[in-house]
Design an enzyme around this catalytic site. Sequence first.
Site, PDB file in Angstrom:
ATOM      1  N   THR A  59     -40.676   8.474  -3.517  1.00 23.64           N
ATOM      2  CA  THR A  59     -39.379   8.243  -2.706  1.00 23.64           C
ATOM      3  C   THR A  59     -38.610   9.520  -2.589  1.00 23.64           C
ATOM      4  OG1 THR A  59     -39.393   6.092  -3.995  1.00 23.64           O
ATOM      5  CG2 THR A  59     -37.423   6.667  -2.619  1.00 23.64           C
ATOM      6  N   THR A  60     -38.432  10.219  -3.666  1.00 21.10           N
ATOM      7  CA  THR A  60     -37.911  11.610  -3.773  1.00 21.10           C
ATOM      8  C   THR A  60     -38.443  12.687  -2.529  1.00 21.10           C
ATOM      9  OG1 THR A  60     -37.358  10.979  -6.007  1.00 21.10           O
ATOM     10  CG2 THR A  60     -36.553  13.003  -5.106  1.00 21.10           C
ATOM     11  N   HIS A 115     -35.754   0.248  -1.580  1.00 22.14           N
ATOM     12  CA  HIS A 115     -36.859  -0.301  -2.486  1.00 22.14           C
ATOM     13  C   HIS A 115     -37.052  -1.754  -2.004  1.00 22.14           C
ATOM     14  CE1 HIS A 115     -37.369   3.324  -4.699  1.00 22.14           C
ATOM     15  NE2 HIS A 115     -36.505   3.108  -5.519  1.00 22.14           N
TER      16      HIS A 115
END
Length: 305
Positions: A59-60, A115
């Site tokens: 995700t980052t 998410h």
Amino acid sequence: GYKYDPKTSNKLEEIMSTVPKRKGFWCRSFQLEGILRARDHFKPQPNDVILSSTPKSGTTWLKALAFAITTRSRVNESTNPLLTRLAHDCVPFLEFKLHSSPQKLNLDVPLVATHIPYTSLPKSIINSGCKIVYICRDPKDAFGEEVLAWEDLPLEDAFEFFCEGFTAGGPYWDHLLGYWRRASLESPEKILFLKYEDLKKKTEYWIKKMAQFMGYPFSFEEEDKGVVQKIIDLCSFENLSNLEVNKSGKARLDVGVGVNTFEFENNTYFRKGKVGDWKNYLTPEMATRLDQITEQKLNGSALTL
Ligand code: A3P
């Protein structure tokens, strides 16, 4: 902002009292309120791109790449916010507030991350023309990181939870399949499905694909000038993980009304950034079990991990 909303809170209690014990998707109780709030209130802008993933799947990295792609014509290389801010400060989550810098980003970015499983997304997203970029990862590696989040649990118990699907956004495989089915069958033009491993192996190819898909294609002139490579370098694990902000900064996760605030180090988002590090955590039996679940769950879907 996170205003108290009695409607959402009542709904939360109602759902908690009736939630079936072993069906559907799981989330930590503190996340439910944010998800409901998003479902009630979120209105995407037509050009918004939604970045979606299960936790610990990249995700980052995805946020950093998408941020660098969409802002490249407006942001000076040497003052790029990614150099002084955690990627989560540059691209917010839809369902909770995660921030490390007290200052708001002084730049409008058409990106929102989540998410939330596909079928639980706000209808406003599903019914909008918004594009979605989804990133997934070999569950063996995603679990490897999950162990850290469950540090108060013995590895075997955490593993059992993971296999049974009791993780945030889990069952892990169903999260992937929810997005994959829409991506592969129903609306390939709406969802770009990425794999962490592919992005590692063929970074340039996938970044160009991503930029094109998001509506920010690289021009020939940009390619000649090395703009793609600059974005790859800026967002690389080596570069980001060595920045002061990501080495020593702290992040805060605010969830729900008042009660829950978690503080942790920004460096929890930058562990090793390698494919296959699960070998250092899982026994061969555990790896086989995860592979078997993956095979079973993905059977017939044409998705491989
Ligand atoms: P590892 O635990 O295998 O090191 P998320 O951002 O969804 O929580 O995912 C975290 C994982 O992505 C971690 O994997 C982390 O090291 C890795 N990661 C973070 N930044 C990255 C980057 N710029 N490039 C590649 N991987 C990165």
